[in-house]
Design an enzyme around this catalytic site. Structure first.
Site, PDB file in Angstrom:
ATOM      1  N   GLU A 108       0.431  -0.759   2.855  1.00  0.00           N
ATOM      2  CA  GLU A 108       0.068  -1.911   2.037  1.00  0.00           C
ATOM      3  C   GLU A 108       0.269  -3.221   2.779  1.00  0.00           C
ATOM      4  OE1 GLU A 108       1.925   0.620   1.043  1.00  0.00           O
ATOM      5  OE2 GLU A 108       0.658   1.581  -0.465  1.00  0.00           O
ATOM      6  N   HIS A 122       4.422   4.175 -11.787  1.00  0.00           N
ATOM      7  CA  HIS A 122       2.982   4.098 -12.047  1.00  0.00           C
ATOM      8  C   HIS A 122       2.764   3.313 -13.335  1.00  0.00           C
ATOM      9  CE1 HIS A 122       3.313   7.600  -9.357  1.00  0.00           C
ATOM     10  NE2 HIS A 122       2.098   7.315  -8.977  1.00  0.00           N
TER      11      HIS A 122
HETATM   12  C1  LIG Z   1       3.847   2.901  -1.123  1.00  0.00           C
HETATM   13  C2  LIG Z   1       2.895   3.853  -1.764  1.00  0.00           C
HETATM   14  N1  LIG Z   1       1.577   3.660  -1.622  1.00  0.00           N
HETATM   15  C3  LIG Z   1       0.691   4.486  -2.210  1.00  0.00           C
HETATM   16  C4  LIG Z   1       1.114   5.558  -2.952  1.00  0.00           C
HETATM   17  C5  LIG Z   1       0.108   6.481  -3.659  1.00  0.00           C
HETATM   18  N2  LIG Z   1       0.077   7.796  -3.014  1.00  0.00           N
HETATM   19  C6  LIG Z   1       0.807   8.826  -3.483  1.00  0.00           C
HETATM   20  S1  LIG Z   1       0.693  10.173  -2.492  1.00  0.00           S
HETATM   21  C7  LIG Z   1      -0.367   9.405  -1.430  1.00  0.00           C
HETATM   22  C8  LIG Z   1      -0.853  10.136  -0.200  1.00  0.00           C
HETATM   23  C9  LIG Z   1       0.275  10.601   0.678  1.00  0.00           C
HETATM   24  O1  LIG Z   1      -0.205  11.349   1.748  1.00  0.00           O
HETATM   25  P1  LIG Z   1       0.774  12.053   2.777  1.00  0.00           P
HETATM   26  O2  LIG Z   1       1.886  11.159   3.129  1.00  0.00           O
HETATM   27  O3  LIG Z   1      -0.044  12.565   3.908  1.00  0.00           O
HETATM   28  O4  LIG Z   1       1.442  13.267   1.987  1.00  0.00           O
HETATM   29  P2  LIG Z   1       0.741  14.544   1.343  1.00  0.00           P
HETATM   30  O5  LIG Z   1       0.298  14.173  -0.024  1.00  0.00           O
HETATM   31  O6  LIG Z   1      -0.383  14.922   2.236  1.00  0.00           O
HETATM   32  O7  LIG Z   1       1.794  15.592   1.284  1.00  0.00           O
HETATM   33  C10 LIG Z   1      -0.641   8.115  -1.862  1.00  0.00           C
HETATM   34  C11 LIG Z   1      -1.549   7.180  -1.193  1.00  0.00           C
HETATM   35  C12 LIG Z   1       2.511   5.719  -3.077  1.00  0.00           C
HETATM   36  N3  LIG Z   1       3.036   6.711  -3.784  1.00  0.00           N
HETATM   37  N4  LIG Z   1       3.373   4.861  -2.464  1.00  0.00           N
END
Ligand SMILES: Cc1ncc(C[n+]2csc(CCOP(=O)(O)OP(=O)(O)O)c2C)c(N)n1
Ligand SMILES: Cc1ncc(C[n+]2csc(CCOP(=O)(O)OP(=O)(O)O)c2C)c(N)n1
Ligand SMILES: [Mg+2]
Ligand SMILES: [Mg+2]
Lengths: 392, 325, 325, 392
Positions: free
Chosen positions: B60, B130
């Protein structure tokens, strides 16, 4: 200064792909050990414990997604395809090492002995949920099992793990902290601060990245341009290893070695486990919008649980009858626990205001009192709390 | 006119903004092929290409830093933060950078084109992370504009105005009513004014003020009150910064009473600023204390979110209390 | 008793905290050998070793993330942010993490030991980025405590209490008077209570409320007012969160008038929260509108900082206006 | 996926020092070109322009620190020892490339033609200061010279530079953005976000890190544990080069090549210039508290200006008489401009509220009116503004 001595006279650029870190793998999909591969020391009991946790995790994920689809649960998130990573890393640790995970590591909790009832209490946010019904499903935590309560904001746990491990080092208790995160979370600024601080301050922390190809819909090709996450360690002067995340033996061995570096030499280590998120990101997601089935099928063929099962069969530590029995038992356990958890009372109204501080300040106590008076007036509008407004 | 829900209205506004100015660029986590986790940017990559609508890495502070630079260059970035709860890593780039860019350079440089869109608010079983309504965190920052729409028609007109406003704008979208709020929306390009509150209903006894998803609760409460013979003036603030104190003060001078509501916790919420200003401007007109009906001073809960939220019943009670002071 | 300036009092408090509990650990940018750019951590590394007092890399979000983890482990981190203007990259770790750590885990885990120290405020020719007073940005966050001392005696007792308080505490140090504020300070270990305002001077006509460096201006203004026969009650709020509404309300019920002052901009500043609360609690006692005398709604300027700041003359004028309403 | 093919069967860790990037150097301290070294194309006129900017910067720094010591200025910050980096990089660019610097890059501004009067107006915050007296001394900016106004919060300009460059790429104007920052600032989360985004989105940006050994009192050994900043680029799949920051020819050549990669191939590049902060961090700092003179002397012997002068002498493009004349002239210029700038009127009271938004909102206009009324009442208390309160 050593660096001042290394001189060149031509303006040659170090290419972006100057480091190509290989994947450490031990097991083939058919369960045979690759000739010459270094395997971890695992006796039958521990191997079966690992396998059990992996299968439990898969069963839990399947059942709870189904429960979510039936509307019994507001949200769920599976770890399908990554069980070798999430169980395997925990198996390499001392049970009192701290784990600070992202949200897809229920396998580690299962390995440590979080009971099916404990899972259910959190998922249903009932009166037994350690988190008192405050966080969404899958935000587990256990003080007893040294498993930090999950927090949704991504990557925040990574610098926290460095700090936690610094405290362990000062306490001299020969424990380390393992923090797990996705390749998506590794893009956050907190990742950078954490790895750099850990390297400079020499703390016993293992940074375990689950590189599963996606961050929700974003493929890793739009997440980073380099050779994955492992080479970043060199930028911090930190050791690293890349491992096949679908190979539980390789994960386990790599983590055992990483733990030695951390605990014996106060060396932080970065471990990158290559895998694939076989399921949707969560119950709110539909991957058909951003990837194709052929890709999924390719990875389904690399199922880490099947791979381990094949190895166990080859070891003569397992057979199909026990497999069938285990699956049946686990499914039964999960369903029974779900039923019980759903029937339990909900959280206490008072817990709206506890734990904000060690003690609720005056203003919060007043806010609770007004709320109670209001609920007494309109009990029908607040069915979850109206019954308990005057006791409990 | 077409019937649209709030998400469709936002998607439509982005579409029009991109079609009418090729400097408009939309990006953020998952906004590309997928069209965003709420689908607010659906089909924009298809229509305008990957260069103008794309996924970013998950960072972000990087997204808003990048957006600030892009705006300084003269482009018109519309950056999405996936949930308002995740805007805080970008707090420095918003509060220390975007907000102060023009001022510190003596107007040599600015981020005039910047708009940040983000879904906010509770009521969706989202728990701590959320559900937050962080508008007040930003409202202490001169240089920013902050806008919150209440329905599809407002969302389209206010978003188009935000994108085209020559100042950085934070645009908070009430995600609870993304799909629930449906209404007639003009198909053409139009803008609604920033910095102006809207009086939705005139009344004599008390002024009810809110913004975003909370307007629904306010309107319901007003109906209950009317049944008891209390005549409510209902105002949608629409812009939190700069906010329209004149419209609110004029209303309170007429009704003599003010109730303000938001989902965010009481302490430090924006209702405090409004109450402080209005008690000063309308001191001799006030017949009862200005009342604030808000979330509790706790993080956002999950199971008991209904208890936590300032719903129409709490508002109705507060209205009666104010009138019977 | 010893004569100390505010910096020395803070250094002394840190020294006592580290000596009396070996879990106390001080770190931040330049706090090691150098003792911090203001020298608040002078000699601590010498005395307690590099493991307990050290420089960190230059990354505020990392510093506070690290501190959160260290606190969760059971240590007592005292993290320094070099200037309050640079705390924003750590906003997420403070607001989403530290503040919600205990609540979200149902009290399984907490960051009880955490204290964040940071110099704040203007009047030192620091311009936009060495002058901010960001307390209100944090005051909207249940779970945090926020403390601001006004002089050396207060600084020592409040800092020791903050370090030992079982909640995360933000401790804002008035850097303009780091060296200028000198006074008698007990040499022994003592604590002053958090969450309690202090009535410095009783009076009958108006209550004057502020915190930190602004107390000096308030006291000067009170002197001017007394000369014109206006009797002022002077209160130092000391804790911004949780804040002591009872003491303020009791005073206003007596005087009938309230003036609040802070350096930060008006809109969204903490004076708004106080005014909103007090107009509600003291509605029938107020003889004039609650008055706020604050910085302008702009970033902090350089050359014209005197014009920007709410000095004793502006306060004096506002007192007269309130009394003559 | 290529990466899936690279497999190993032993758990070998990639060491933290797996990449050792050499320093590209062209000039020896005596001004001779190292045999075989690749030198940039520089004709006499450009070489002298560079040298002039370096000497001007040194003179400005010396005089203004003295002025600060005399109390004529509230604050100053020297770039002594780093002039080859800050002037050399600017000389490699097109004048319309955007520069987004940290605060110690006055050399680049000098090279681009920021006049001594323009420097002084900012330093004294008078009515001609483009920044309207709002920021501390040394926060220069120039729209005309494509030099972004300096902002004190560290590293924030780095992701901004990526965004700016993305806009340039879309505009298709064949320009790039260069962002400069210290090795300390490179620890910030914004650095990480910026480099990763630039690599993924392929933007024409050059990340130039001045590794000068210190961040205020913090030595680089407490800032990072790895081999400096350049190896981090590999973690992002980005090209990089390390250069002797005291060697203006090497800096210039490296940046020319980096610019080609950026502008012709939309490849972001990381350039690390190795140097030393010879002066105190700023006029508020005293380095004797954290480093010794011997270390400073070692680096004083590597003076980049002297090195270039020696080269110019060897080229027969320069002589001692011209040197003396240049120094005298510059000193005179600086003193004269300082005097003038100090005498100029101060900023307008109105400018307290302009530029917060494109137009001051109603509340700000009211605040200004009240302030004016107040100043009229107490003119003696506001000497800077009282005179102008009713006009200007
Ligand atoms: C600071 C923040 N930004 C955005 C999100 C929304 N979000 C939740 S999971 C996710 C993707 C995470 O991907 P990754 O780290 O590769 O983990 P995976 O889901 O593949 O295990 C996002 C964008 C969040 N939880 N926290
Ligand atoms: C976000 C932020 N944190 C802290 C500071 C205070 N500060 C100003 S300069 C500086 C050191 C910077 O060191 P480096 O980046 O190496 O640049 P150098 O001064 O060596 O040129 C610090 C800590 C700041 N300006 N911004
Ligand atoms: Mg992933
Ligand atoms: Mg440096």
């Amino acid at each position: 200064m050593d660096i001042q001595e290394r001189v060149t006279h031509t303006p040659d650029f170090t290419p972006g792909n100057a480091l190509q870190i290989p994947i450490y793998r031990v097991l083939q999909q058919d369960g045979s050990v690759i000739p010459g591969a270094v395997v971890p020391d695992l006796d039958e009991a521990q191997a079966l414990k690992i396998y059990h946790a992996m299968v439990f995790t898969r069963v839990l994920d399947e059942r709870m997604l189904a429960a979510q689809r039936q509307g019994r649960l507001s949200f769920y998130l599976q770890s399908t395809g990554e069980e070798a990573t999430t169980v395997g890393f925990a198996a390499a640790l001392d049970d009192a090492d701290m784990i600070m995970a992202q949200y897809r590591e229920q396998g580690a909790l299962a390995y440590r002995g979080f009971t099916v009832e404990e899972f259910m209490n959190q998922l249903f946010g009932n009166d037994q949920d350690y988190g008192k019904g405050r966080q969404m499903p899958i935000h587990y935590g256990s003080r007893e099992l040294h498993y930090m309560t999950i927090s949704s904001p991504l990557a925040t746990q990574i610098p926290q793990a460095a700090g936690y491990a610094y405290g362990q080092k000062l306490a001299g208790n020969k424990h380390c902290t393992v923090t797990v995160f996705g390749e998506g979370a590794a893009s956050e600024g907190d990742f950078h601060g954490a790895l750099n601080m850990a390297a400079v301050l020499k703390v016993p922390v293992i940074f375990l990245c689950r590189n599963n190809g996606y961050a929700i819909s974003t493929p890793s090709s739009e997440q980073f341009a380099g050779d994955g996450i492992a080479p970043r360690a060199v930028g911090y002067g930190m050791q690293s290893i890349r491992v096949d995340g679908n190979d539980v033996l390789a994960v386990c061995k790599a983590m055992q070695e990483a733990r030695k570096l951390a605990v014996e030499q106060n060396e932080p280590v970065l471990v990158e486990a290559m895998s694939y998120r076989l399921a949707a990101h969560s119950s709110s997601d539909d991957p058909s919008g951003y990837r194709n089935k052929a890709e999924e099928d390719k990875w389904r063929a690399k199922d880490p649980i099947l791979r381990m099962k094949n190895w166990l069969l080859a070891q003569n530590w397992w057979d199909e009858a026990r497999e069938k029995q285990l699956l049946e038992e686990l499914r039964k356990q999960v369903l029974a626990a779900m039923k019980l958890a759903q029937q339990r009372p909900t959280v206490r109204l008072e817990d709206l205001i506890t734990d904000v501080y060690d003690e609720p300040p005056a203003l919060l106590r007043q806010q609770l009192e007004s709320l109670k008076a209001h609920i007494r007036k309109y009990p029908a509008a607040y069915p979850k709390s109206a019954g308990g407004v005057d006791h409990g | 006119m077409a019937e649209m829900n709030l998400l469709q209205a936002i998607n439509n506004a982005l579409d029009i903004a991109m079609a009418s100015n090729d400097k408009v660029i939309c990006f953020g986590e998952d906004v590309g092929v997928f069209g965003g986790v709420f689908r607010a940017t659906s089909h924009l990559q298809e229509k305008y290409g990957r260069a103008r609508c794309f996924n970013t890495p998950l960072v972000e502070q990087g997204i808003i830093g990048f957006a600030n630079g892009l705006a300084a260059q003269g482009s018109v970035p519309v950056a999405e933060i996936q949930f308002a709860d995740y805007i805080f890593p970008a707090f420095d780039q918003i509060v220390n950078e975007a907000a102060k860019f023009r001022y510190r350079s003596g107007n040599l440089f600015d981020v005039a084109g910047l708009t940040i869109r983000t879904p906010y608010g509770g009521g969706i079983a989202g728990g701590l992370y959320h559900s937050q309504s962080p508008e007040a965190y930003f409202a202490h920052t001169p240089g920013l504009k902050i806008v919150v729409p209440r329905n599809p028609h407002q969302a389209k007109g206010l978003l188009l105005a935000s994108i085209r406003d020559p100042n950085p704008v934070l645009f908070f979208e009430p995600k609870r009513i993304y799909r629930a709020s449906v209404g007639e929306v003009p198909e053409e390009d139009y803008e609604l004014p920033l910095g102006q509150a809207e009086v939705l209903k005139e009344g004599a006894d008390i002024t009810l003020l809110a913004w975003g998803a909370q307007m629904e609760q306010i309107e319901k409460a007003a109906e209950l009150a009317e049944k008891e013979g209390i005549s409510c003036e209902v105002i949608d603030l629409r812009s939190i910064l700069p906010w329209d104190a004149d419209t609110v003060a004029a209303s309170v001078m007429k009704t003599g009473r003010l109730l303000i509501s938001h989902e965010a916790p009481l302490t430090g919420g924006f209702a405090g600023e409004i109450a402080a200003t209005i008690q000063e401007r309308c001191f001799l007109y006030l017949e009862s204390p200005i009342s604030r009906v808000t979330g509790l001073d706790t993080p956002f809960p999950l199971v008991l979110e209904k208890e936590y939220l300032p719903d129409h019943l709490k508002l109705f009670e507060a209205i009666k209390q104010s009138v019977n002071f």
